[in-house]
Design a protein around this motif. Structure first.
Motif, PDB file in Angstrom:
ATOM      1  N   ALA A   1       0.820  -1.210   0.000  1.00 28.90           N
ATOM      2  CA  ALA A   1       0.000   0.000   0.000  1.00 28.90           C
ATOM      3  C   ALA A   1       0.855   1.260   0.000  1.00 28.90           C
ATOM      4  CB  ALA A   1      -0.918   0.005   1.226  1.00 28.90           C
ATOM      5  N   ASP A   2       2.121   1.115  -0.304  1.00 29.29           N
ATOM      6  CA  ASP A   2       3.082   2.224  -0.294  1.00 29.29           C
ATOM      7  C   ASP A   2       3.855   2.180  -1.610  1.00 29.29           C
ATOM      8  OD1 ASP A   2       5.125   4.020   0.148  1.00 29.29           O
ATOM      9  OD2 ASP A   2       5.724   3.184   2.079  1.00 29.29           O
ATOM     10  N   TRP A   3       3.370   2.891  -2.621  1.00 30.98           N
ATOM     11  CA  TRP A   3       3.880   2.736  -3.985  1.00 30.98           C
ATOM     12  C   TRP A   3       5.387   2.980  -4.086  1.00 30.98           C
ATOM     13  CZ3 TRP A   3       6.153   6.756  -6.734  1.00 30.98           C
ATOM     14  CH2 TRP A   3       6.021   8.031  -6.159  1.00 30.98           C
ATOM     15  N   TRP A   4       5.904   3.964  -3.349  1.00 34.25           N
ATOM     16  CA  TRP A   4       7.340   4.291  -3.438  1.00 34.25           C
ATOM     17  C   TRP A   4       8.186   3.127  -2.942  1.00 34.25           C
ATOM     18  CZ3 TRP A   4      10.926   7.195  -5.575  1.00 34.25           C
ATOM     19  CH2 TRP A   4      12.188   7.279  -4.975  1.00 34.25           C
ATOM     20  N   ASN A   5       7.776   2.537  -1.816  1.00 34.05           N
ATOM     21  CA  ASN A   5       8.566   1.475  -1.205  1.00 34.05           C
ATOM     22  C   ASN A   5       8.298   0.099  -1.798  1.00 34.05           C
ATOM     23  OD1 ASN A   5      10.275   2.565   1.061  1.00 34.05           O
ATOM     24  ND2 ASN A   5       8.305   3.461   1.635  1.00 34.05           N
ATOM     25  N   TYR A   6       7.341   0.013  -2.733  1.00 34.01           N
ATOM     26  CA  TYR A   6       7.103  -1.257  -3.426  1.00 34.01           C
ATOM     27  C   TYR A   6       7.603  -1.188  -4.873  1.00 34.01           C
ATOM     28  CZ  TYR A   6       4.861  -5.653  -4.707  1.00 34.01           C
ATOM     29  OH  TYR A   6       4.640  -6.947  -5.119  1.00 34.01           O
ATOM     30  N   ILE A   7       7.135  -0.207  -5.605  1.00 30.86           N
ATOM     31  CA  ILE A   7       7.501  -0.093  -7.020  1.00 30.86           C
ATOM     32  C   ILE A   7       8.940   0.385  -7.194  1.00 30.86           C
ATOM     33  CG2 ILE A   7       6.947   1.018  -9.220  1.00 30.86           C
ATOM     34  CD1 ILE A   7       4.851  -0.976  -8.278  1.00 30.86           C
ATOM     35  N   PHE A   8       9.310   1.379  -6.407  1.00 30.66           N
ATOM     36  CA  PHE A   8      10.629   1.996  -6.575  1.00 30.66           C
ATOM     37  C   PHE A   8      11.571   1.631  -5.432  1.00 30.66           C
ATOM     38  CE2 PHE A   8       7.622   4.846  -8.760  1.00 30.66           C
ATOM     39  CZ  PHE A   8       8.127   4.761 -10.047  1.00 30.66           C
ATOM     40  N   TRP A   9      11.455   0.414  -4.908  1.00 29.33           N
ATOM     41  CA  TRP A   9      12.253   0.030  -3.751  1.00 29.33           C
ATOM     42  C   TRP A   9      13.745   0.064  -4.032  1.00 29.33           C
ATOM     43  CZ3 TRP A   9      15.422  -4.335  -3.500  1.00 29.33           C
ATOM     44  CH2 TRP A   9      15.281  -5.277  -4.531  1.00 29.33           C
TER      45      TRP A   9
ATOM     46  N   VAL B   1      -1.001   5.039   4.164  1.00 32.09           N
ATOM     47  CA  VAL B   1      -0.804   3.595   4.033  1.00 32.09           C
ATOM     48  C   VAL B   1      -1.879   2.840   4.807  1.00 32.09           C
ATOM     49  CG1 VAL B   1       0.730   1.680   4.631  1.00 32.09           C
ATOM     50  CG2 VAL B   1       1.674   3.742   3.581  1.00 32.09           C
ATOM     51  N   GLU B   2      -2.129   3.257   6.041  1.00 32.82           N
ATOM     52  CA  GLU B   2      -3.157   2.591   6.852  1.00 32.82           C
ATOM     53  C   GLU B   2      -4.538   2.709   6.196  1.00 32.82           C
ATOM     54  OE1 GLU B   2      -3.065   4.082  10.813  1.00 32.82           O
ATOM     55  OE2 GLU B   2      -1.292   2.911  11.374  1.00 32.82           O
ATOM     56  N   ARG B   3      -4.855   3.873   5.645  1.00 38.77           N
ATOM     57  CA  ARG B   3      -6.159   4.087   5.023  1.00 38.77           C
ATOM     58  C   ARG B   3      -6.338   3.149   3.819  1.00 38.77           C
ATOM     59  NH1 ARG B   3      -5.733   9.288   3.470  1.00 38.77           N
ATOM     60  NH2 ARG B   3      -6.301  10.027   5.563  1.00 38.77           N
TER      61      ARG B   3
ATOM     62  N   ILE C   1      -3.157  -8.675   9.525  1.00 39.41           N
ATOM     63  CA  ILE C   1      -2.051  -8.259  10.379  1.00 39.41           C
ATOM     64  C   ILE C   1      -0.894  -7.823   9.491  1.00 39.41           C
ATOM     65  CG2 ILE C   1      -0.497  -8.885  12.256  1.00 39.41           C
ATOM     66  CD1 ILE C   1      -2.399 -11.146  12.995  1.00 39.41           C
ATOM     67  N   VAL C   2      -0.393  -6.603   9.711  1.00 37.64           N
ATOM     68  CA  VAL C   2       0.684  -6.051   8.899  1.00 37.64           C
ATOM     69  C   VAL C   2       1.791  -5.499   9.800  1.00 37.64           C
ATOM     70  CG1 VAL C   2      -0.976  -5.416   7.099  1.00 37.64           C
ATOM     71  CG2 VAL C   2      -0.280  -3.709   8.793  1.00 37.64           C
ATOM     72  N   GLY C   3       2.823  -4.971   9.154  1.00 37.25           N
ATOM     73  CA  GLY C   3       3.906  -4.253   9.818  1.00 37.25           C
ATOM     74  C   GLY C   3       4.119  -2.941   9.082  1.00 37.25           C
TER      75      GLY C   3
ATOM     76  N   PRO D   1       1.969   0.202  16.293  1.00 36.47           N
ATOM     77  CA  PRO D   1       1.096  -0.880  16.738  1.00 36.47           C
ATOM     78  C   PRO D   1      -0.369  -0.478  16.625  1.00 36.47           C
ATOM     79  CG  PRO D   1       2.841  -0.441  18.347  1.00 36.47           C
ATOM     80  CD  PRO D   1       2.859   0.685  17.371  1.00 36.47           C
ATOM     81  N   ARG D   2      -1.194  -1.409  16.108  1.00 38.40           N
ATOM     82  CA  ARG D   2      -2.626  -1.148  15.978  1.00 38.40           C
ATOM     83  C   ARG D   2      -3.371  -2.409  16.388  1.00 38.40           C
ATOM     84  NH1 ARG D   2      -3.850   3.666  16.116  1.00 38.40           N
ATOM     85  NH2 ARG D   2      -5.570   3.648  14.622  1.00 38.40           N
ATOM     86  N   PHE D   3      -4.448  -2.209  17.141  1.00 34.35           N
ATOM     87  CA  PHE D   3      -5.249  -3.336  17.614  1.00 34.35           C
ATOM     88  C   PHE D   3      -6.714  -2.952  17.500  1.00 34.35           C
ATOM     89  CE2 PHE D   3      -7.286  -6.159  20.640  1.00 34.35           C
ATOM     90  CZ  PHE D   3      -6.570  -7.343  20.539  1.00 34.35           C
ATOM     91  N   ALA D   4      -7.411  -3.642  16.628  1.00 38.05           N
ATOM     92  CA  ALA D   4      -8.822  -3.324  16.391  1.00 38.05           C
ATOM     93  C   ALA D   4      -9.700  -3.977  17.443  1.00 38.05           C
ATOM     94  CB  ALA D   4      -9.238  -3.810  15.003  1.00 38.05           C
ATOM     95  N   GLN D   5     -10.765  -3.274  17.811  1.00 36.94           N
ATOM     96  CA  GLN D   5     -11.768  -3.836  18.697  1.00 36.94           C
ATOM     97  C   GLN D   5     -12.874  -4.475  17.853  1.00 36.94           C
ATOM     98  OE1 GLN D   5     -11.254  -3.969  21.955  1.00 36.94           O
ATOM     99  NE2 GLN D   5      -9.350  -2.805  21.684  1.00 36.94           N
ATOM    100  N   PRO D   6     -13.574  -5.483  18.391  1.00 33.98           N
ATOM    101  CA  PRO D   6     -14.679  -6.091  17.641  1.00 33.98           C
ATOM    102  C   PRO D   6     -15.681  -5.025  17.184  1.00 33.98           C
ATOM    103  CG  PRO D   6     -14.166  -7.396  19.572  1.00 33.98           C
ATOM    104  CD  PRO D   6     -13.341  -6.149  19.680  1.00 33.98           C
ATOM    105  N   GLY D   7     -16.097  -5.103  15.934  1.00 32.93           N
ATOM    106  CA  GLY D   7     -16.993  -4.107  15.370  1.00 32.93           C
ATOM    107  C   GLY D   7     -16.274  -3.067  14.545  1.00 32.93           C
TER     108      GLY D   7
END
Length: 298
Positions: free
Chosen positions: A165-173, A208-210, A225-227, A232-238
């Protein structure tokens, strides 16, 4: 190619691993293991990390690394990283020998997408003590992504680094790697951060998160689950089931995500002071535990 297309491709080409409520996983990412120089962010936390992975091994966990385990932008040769953190790789080898090691490549170790590169550099190492080659990660496979699927409920968990989800760090790594080696690594020693990294650029982190959350919504709220962003992100149910295990280069601590007994929890390992003044490494629960079933859509 959009981030949605890249994530779709990673998902569609993922290997599936079956698990159940007796399975135990620890997810770490963004270790950025380096050469123990001033630019090696991992070096500050290596004792905490080593203690943690040894603990999880003894407790029967499977180890899953969600990318950027090795810092191969700042460092050219894996051999330099191996020599700097040999005890870490010997412990990871124990996981591998017991079929409990699952490795995903990120942007900083994207060279591992090439099986020939992995075979050449990770299969063995030279031991100067007896001047011989010794086995390290024989026949290891690095993945772009993995899917955990519950044997009983069919619930799926998508595991990916997140730089899709980060074009610079994937396409142009390759360009990003070049800039890090010639520009940002020397400046890092002086405390100047790389502005192209989402871990150091809050606006890019949010983008990136969006994008990943949008992809999750389009895939029926698939627990993911990503890095990559180090946050750190932890979703609540719902909520949108978007999880991030953080990184192993936080100041004086590492974060990760555990799955065991059918539950998910965000944890931190850090050094704490006991009442007698001695230091100890402790595990702290940051979020959870929550039942995986609470995120399952039938």
């Amino acid at each position: 190619m959009s981030s949605n297309t890249r994530l779709n491709s990673a998902f569609e080409n993922s290997q599936t691993l079956l698990f159940d409520d007796s399975s135990k996983f620890i997810f770490f990412s963004d270790c950025h293991r380096g050469d123990n120089s001033f630019a090696d962010d991992f070096a500050n936390n290596r004792n905490i990390y080593f203690h943690a992975i040894r603990h999880y091994y003894k407790e029967g966990f499977q180890y899953c690394e969600l990318g950027d385990g090795d810092e191969l932008w700042e460092n050219i040769h894996f051999e330099d990283i191996f020599e700097a953190h040999k005890n870490v790789y010997q412990q990871l080898r124990e996981y591998h020998l017991n079929d409990r090691l699952h490795m995903i490549w990120g942007n900083h170790d994207m060279v591992y997408k090439d099986p020939d590169y992995v075979k050449k550099h990770l299969s063995s190492y030279f031991e100067p003590i007896d001047e011989s080659n010794k086995e390290l990660f024989k026949d290891i496979t690095y993945h772009e992504a993995l899917i955990l699927q519950h044997r009983d409920t069919g619930q799926q968990i998508f595991l990916v680094h997140g730089h899709q989800a980060d074009w610079w760090n994937y396409i142009f790594w390759r360009w990003a790697r070049f800039l890090v080696r010639v520009l940002w690594k020397p400046l890092q020693v002086w405390g100047i951060a790389d502005p192209t990294s989402p871990a150091k650029n809050y606006k890019e982190l949010i983008k990136v998160e969006r994008r990943i959350k949008k992809w999750i919504l389009n895939h029926h709220n698939l627990l993911t689950i990503v890095g990559h962003t180090h946050r750190p992100r932890f979703a609540q149910p719902g909520e949108i089931p978007f999880f991030n295990d953080g990184s192993c280069v936080h100041p004086r601590s590492i974060t990760g995500i555990e799955i065991s007994k059918g539950e998910i929890v965000l944890i931190k390992w850090q050094i704490a002071t006991k009442e007698d003044g001695t230091l100890q490494i402790v595990r702290v629960v940051l979020e959870g535990p929550r039942k995986l079933a609470d995120y399952h859509k039938n």
